[in-house]
Write a protein that holds these residues in place. Structure first.
Motif, PDB file in Angstrom:
ATOM      1  N   ILE A  12       3.635  19.542   5.020  1.00  0.00           N
ATOM      2  CA  ILE A  12       4.162  20.911   5.071  1.00  0.00           C
ATOM      3  C   ILE A  12       5.218  20.994   6.168  1.00  0.00           C
ATOM      4  CG2 ILE A  12       3.603  23.346   5.382  1.00  0.00           C
ATOM      5  CD1 ILE A  12       0.855  22.777   4.303  1.00  0.00           C
ATOM      6  N   PRO A  53       1.178  27.228   4.875  1.00  0.00           N
ATOM      7  CA  PRO A  53       2.291  28.146   4.670  1.00  0.00           C
ATOM      8  C   PRO A  53       1.826  29.567   4.944  1.00  0.00           C
ATOM      9  CG  PRO A  53       2.136  26.604   2.835  1.00  0.00           C
ATOM     10  CD  PRO A  53       0.897  26.416   3.660  1.00  0.00           C
ATOM     11  N   VAL A 113       8.526  32.998   3.497  1.00  0.00           N
ATOM     12  CA  VAL A 113       7.394  32.093   3.695  1.00  0.00           C
ATOM     13  C   VAL A 113       7.800  31.012   4.687  1.00  0.00           C
ATOM     14  CG1 VAL A 113       5.747  30.548   2.580  1.00  0.00           C
ATOM     15  CG2 VAL A 113       6.720  32.468   1.296  1.00  0.00           C
ATOM     16  N   TYR A 114       6.988  30.836   5.706  1.00  0.00           N
ATOM     17  CA  TYR A 114       7.164  29.708   6.619  1.00  0.00           C
ATOM     18  C   TYR A 114       6.246  28.589   6.153  1.00  0.00           C
ATOM     19  CZ  TYR A 114       9.825  32.377  10.055  1.00  0.00           C
ATOM     20  OH  TYR A 114      10.786  33.106  10.693  1.00  0.00           O
ATOM     21  N   GLU A 116       6.564  24.797   3.603  1.00  0.00           N
ATOM     22  CA  GLU A 116       6.803  24.386   2.222  1.00  0.00           C
ATOM     23  C   GLU A 116       6.269  22.967   2.049  1.00  0.00           C
ATOM     24  OE1 GLU A 116      10.770  23.938  -0.605  1.00  0.00           O
ATOM     25  OE2 GLU A 116      10.996  24.050   1.552  1.00  0.00           O
ATOM     26  N   HIS A 117       5.588  22.724   0.931  1.00  0.00           N
ATOM     27  CA  HIS A 117       5.113  21.371   0.639  1.00  0.00           C
ATOM     28  C   HIS A 117       6.316  20.512   0.250  1.00  0.00           C
ATOM     29  CE1 HIS A 117       0.751  22.277   0.677  1.00  0.00           C
ATOM     30  NE2 HIS A 117       1.167  23.487   0.326  1.00  0.00           N
ATOM     31  N   ARG A 118       6.503  19.419   0.963  1.00  0.00           N
ATOM     32  CA  ARG A 118       7.644  18.532   0.686  1.00  0.00           C
ATOM     33  C   ARG A 118       7.168  17.090   0.645  1.00  0.00           C
ATOM     34  NH1 ARG A 118      12.824  20.751   2.460  1.00  0.00           N
ATOM     35  NH2 ARG A 118      13.679  18.790   1.676  1.00  0.00           N
TER      36      ARG A 118
END
Ligand code: SF4
Ligand code: SF4
Length: 181
Positions: A12, A53, A113-114, A116-118
């Motif tokens: 994240i 998140p 949104v703070y 993010e799945h990357r």
């Protein structure tokens, strides 16, 4: 071409900041990972503390309820209600940081949104576009946070894969972790 398993490891990330000159040698891209076990009063990135998140509200961007009420209807948990100042109020006791329909519904991105799945690959593909700045300045990438070692599998995979791609690496850490990490 052989791809390493590291490329598909997921973590994240809450921000990637380019052209940084204060986080290691040369010009760098900072990759901010979410999650930190500490709660320092001077924390410069408090939005990074939670490992998940989370919803944030940038009030100055909000159009006001006289012009827009999209977020009120978007929340399935009725966590957003009208405030006395004509702007929405998020009731954090009801908000579940769910699928963030409120943020998706907000035209000016006041609800955001703070985190993010990357994948490792998507992060490195983004920072590799800065390679000309890295190579001419002696820069590279810096893992920051949050505490980047809080997501140790993701951090390790990112660092290994960055080295495979000949990117110089650095880590900003509190050191507040078990020694093995
Ligand atoms: S994150 Fe989900 S639960 Fe929280 S206010 Fe937005 S829509 Fe409602
Ligand atoms: S959707 Fe966005 S702009 Fe509209 S009221 Fe909600 S926060 Fe404000």
């Amino acid at each position: 071409m052989m791809f390493s398993e590291d490329t598909q490891v997921t973590g994240i990330v809450f921000n990637i900041q380019h052209y940084s000159v204060h986080d290691g040698p040369g010009i760098r891209s900072n990759i901010f990972l979410k999650g930190c076990p500490l709660a320092c009063r001077w924390c410069s990135n408090p939005e990074s503390r939670s490992p998940r998140p989370e919803l944030a509200f940038k009030e100055g961007r909000c159009l006001g309820l006289g012009k827009c009420t999209r977020c009120l209807g978007a929340c399935p948990h009725q966590a957003i209600r009208p405030g006395s100042d004509g702007k929405p109020v998020i009731d954090r006791t009801l908000c579940r940081d769910c699928a963030f329909q409120c943020a998706a519904a907000c035209p000016p991105h006041a609800a955001i949104v703070y985190g993010e799945h990357r994948t490792v690959d998507s992060v490195l593909q983004e920072v590799e576009k800065q390679e000309i700045f890295f190579s001419t300045s002696g820069g590279g990438i810096t893992l920051s946070g949050g505490e980047p070692l809080f997501q140790e599998k993701f951090a390790l995979a990112l660092l290994r894969e960055a080295r495979r791609r000949r990117l110089a690496t650095a880590v900003e850490t509190t050191g507040f972790m078990p020694w093995e990490r």
